[in-house]
Design a protein around this motif. Structure first.
Motif, PDB file in Angstrom:
ATOM      1  N   SER A 215     -18.920 -37.514  26.462  1.00 57.96           N
ATOM      2  CA  SER A 215     -20.095 -38.215  25.942  1.00 57.96           C
ATOM      3  C   SER A 215     -20.278 -37.977  24.451  1.00 57.96           C
ATOM      4  O   SER A 215     -21.056 -38.668  23.799  1.00 57.96           O
ATOM      5  CB  SER A 215     -21.355 -37.771  26.689  1.00 57.96           C
ATOM      6  OG  SER A 215     -21.319 -38.230  28.020  1.00 57.96           O
ATOM      7  N   LEU A 216     -19.573 -36.963  23.916  1.00 57.77           N
ATOM      8  CA  LEU A 216     -19.566 -36.752  22.470  1.00 57.77           C
ATOM      9  C   LEU A 216     -18.366 -37.449  21.836  1.00 57.77           C
ATOM     10  O   LEU A 216     -18.034 -37.195  20.685  1.00 57.77           O
ATOM     11  CB  LEU A 216     -19.492 -35.241  22.158  1.00 57.77           C
ATOM     12  CG  LEU A 216     -20.646 -34.375  22.643  1.00 57.77           C
ATOM     13  CD1 LEU A 216     -20.427 -32.923  22.228  1.00 57.77           C
ATOM     14  CD2 LEU A 216     -21.976 -34.876  22.116  1.00 57.77           C
ATOM     15  N   GLY A 217     -17.760 -38.359  22.608  1.00 62.14           N
ATOM     16  CA  GLY A 217     -16.474 -38.901  22.230  1.00 62.14           C
ATOM     17  C   GLY A 217     -16.475 -40.019  21.212  1.00 62.14           C
ATOM     18  O   GLY A 217     -15.624 -40.905  21.284  1.00 62.14           O
ATOM     19  N   ALA A 218     -17.378 -40.015  20.256  1.00 61.23           N
ATOM     20  CA  ALA A 218     -17.285 -40.947  19.136  1.00 61.23           C
ATOM     21  C   ALA A 218     -16.321 -40.347  18.119  1.00 61.23           C
ATOM     22  O   ALA A 218     -16.566 -39.259  17.598  1.00 61.23           O
ATOM     23  CB  ALA A 218     -18.654 -41.172  18.500  1.00 61.23           C
ATOM     24  N   ARG A 219     -15.233 -41.027  17.855  1.00 59.26           N
ATOM     25  CA  ARG A 219     -14.224 -40.464  16.952  1.00 59.26           C
ATOM     26  C   ARG A 219     -14.697 -40.451  15.502  1.00 59.26           C
ATOM     27  O   ARG A 219     -14.087 -39.790  14.664  1.00 59.26           O
ATOM     28  CB  ARG A 219     -12.923 -41.258  17.079  1.00 59.26           C
ATOM     29  CG  ARG A 219     -12.223 -41.045  18.429  1.00 59.26           C
ATOM     30  CD  ARG A 219     -11.096 -42.037  18.631  1.00 59.26           C
ATOM     31  NE  ARG A 219     -10.126 -41.987  17.557  1.00 59.26           N
ATOM     32  CZ  ARG A 219      -9.280 -42.974  17.263  1.00 59.26           C
ATOM     33  NH1 ARG A 219      -9.315 -44.102  17.981  1.00 59.26           N
ATOM     34  NH2 ARG A 219      -8.417 -42.856  16.271  1.00 59.26           N
ATOM     35  N   GLN A 220     -15.803 -41.143  15.217  1.00 54.40           N
ATOM     36  CA  GLN A 220     -16.372 -41.131  13.867  1.00 54.40           C
ATOM     37  C   GLN A 220     -17.879 -41.279  13.970  1.00 54.40           C
ATOM     38  O   GLN A 220     -18.376 -42.151  14.671  1.00 54.40           O
ATOM     39  CB  GLN A 220     -15.781 -42.272  13.035  1.00 54.40           C
ATOM     40  CG  GLN A 220     -16.265 -42.286  11.584  1.00 54.40           C
ATOM     41  CD  GLN A 220     -15.493 -43.304  10.747  1.00 54.40           C
ATOM     42  OE1 GLN A 220     -14.276 -43.433  10.886  1.00 54.40           O
ATOM     43  NE2 GLN A 220     -16.187 -44.019   9.896  1.00 54.40           N
TER      44      GLN A 220
END
Length: 310
Positions: A215-220
């Protein structure tokens, strides 16, 4: 009609004793869609509906999509959510349970997001999971509530994925006259796009997400979250997957609430060697929630980490 509910700010005796601080938890895990996303997403959906949107389209690793689906059902508006292949079956089933269409595309949120944008028509509203001022305004309502739930904390801790929660927390602090209250931005190693952005002096694109905290998987991170580090006292804290997982188990044991490792990162930050934490007496942890995990999954991960440590 608000899509979200007002949540308690619970004094945590267990975490206060273990940290030596006066710790309270803002229980966003109790939102109808299981996470803080109900606030910003719900607010944005209401605005877009008032502007004539006939369908909501979103991209999500799970929690934002579930919040859009829930808001769509409450507002009698069709919803399509594009999720990456890493999204758990539980999260996909929850989104579908609200009557939304789920499309699986790509291995990362960025690929799912590109597909969602391709689906847009002039009658649709796009619900970005974290990069929209309407979301930040909605998320800020949790700080509005805190102003009447026990007073100003010395420190706020929140998890950072794409940065939407962080933007909302800072906006809420400012509009309640708490602009001097610092924030710890917690992430897990392998999903630490915010920490790397601060280190490099600009938002950077992670080559991949290697953390269990998907769920923290925003690459930017969004640009506004990066800018806030120049405007507001913010300290980045990166914890291990094992520490975030242990924190989830502690939350379940001490408070009978199941949360994702993405949320556990904030609780784990209470054990970090943070300069801001050392200076604080009262700490508010945003228990942001998350629906993409089960108690069985937590137990499985714990067994895996225990085996690896032997």
């Amino acid at each position: 009609m608000a899509i979200h509910i007002e949540t308690p700010a619970l004094a945590s005796r267990a975490f206060s004793l273990s940290s030596g601080k006066d710790v309270r938890l803002k229980l966003e895990a109790l939102q109808p869609s299981g996470s803080f996303k109900a606030r910003g997403i719900g607010h944005a959906c209401q605005i877009y509906k008032s502007r004539g949107a006939r369908r909501f389209v979103s991209s999500s690793g799970g929690n934002a999509g579930y919040a859009v689906a829930y808001a769509g059902r409450m507002l009698a508006t069709p919803v399509t959510v594009v999720v990456p292949a890493t999204t758990s079956e539980r999260a996909k089933n929850l989104i579908r349970s609200e009557g939304a269409d789920v499309i699986v595309h790509g291995e990362s949120w960025m690929e799912a997001n590109a597909k969602a944008l391709e689906l847009m028509t002039p009658e649709d509203a796009f619900l970005h999971p974290f990069d929209d001022p309407l979301l930040w305004d909605g998320h800020a309502t949790m700080i509005d509530e805190l102003a009447g739930q026990g007073g100003r904390p010395d420190l706020v801790i929140c998890s950072v994925g794409g940065g939407g929660l962080l933007c909302g927390v800072v906006e809420g602090l400012r509009r309640n006259g708490w602009g001097g209250v610092p924030v710890i931005a917690a992430e897990t190693a392998g999903a630490d796009s915010y920490a790397q952005a601060l280190r490099e002096g600009a938002p950077v694109l992670l080559p991949q997400i290697s953390s269990i905290a998907t769920s923290l998987g925003a690459r930017q991170v969004c640009g506004r979250a990066f800018e806030l580090a120049q405007e507001h006292p913010i300290e980045s804290v990166v914890v291990s997957d094992a520490a975030a997982l242990a924190a989830c188990e502690d939350v379940l044991l001490e408070h009978r609430i199941l949360v994702e490792p993405a949320c556990g990162a904030s609780v784990a930050a209470l054990r970090s060697d943070s300069a801001l934490l050392r200076e604080a007496r009262s700490v508010m942890v945003i228990l942001c929630g998350g629906v993409g995990v089960t108690a069985g999954q937590l137990a499985q991960w714990s067994a895996q980490f225990a085996a690896a440590a032997r």
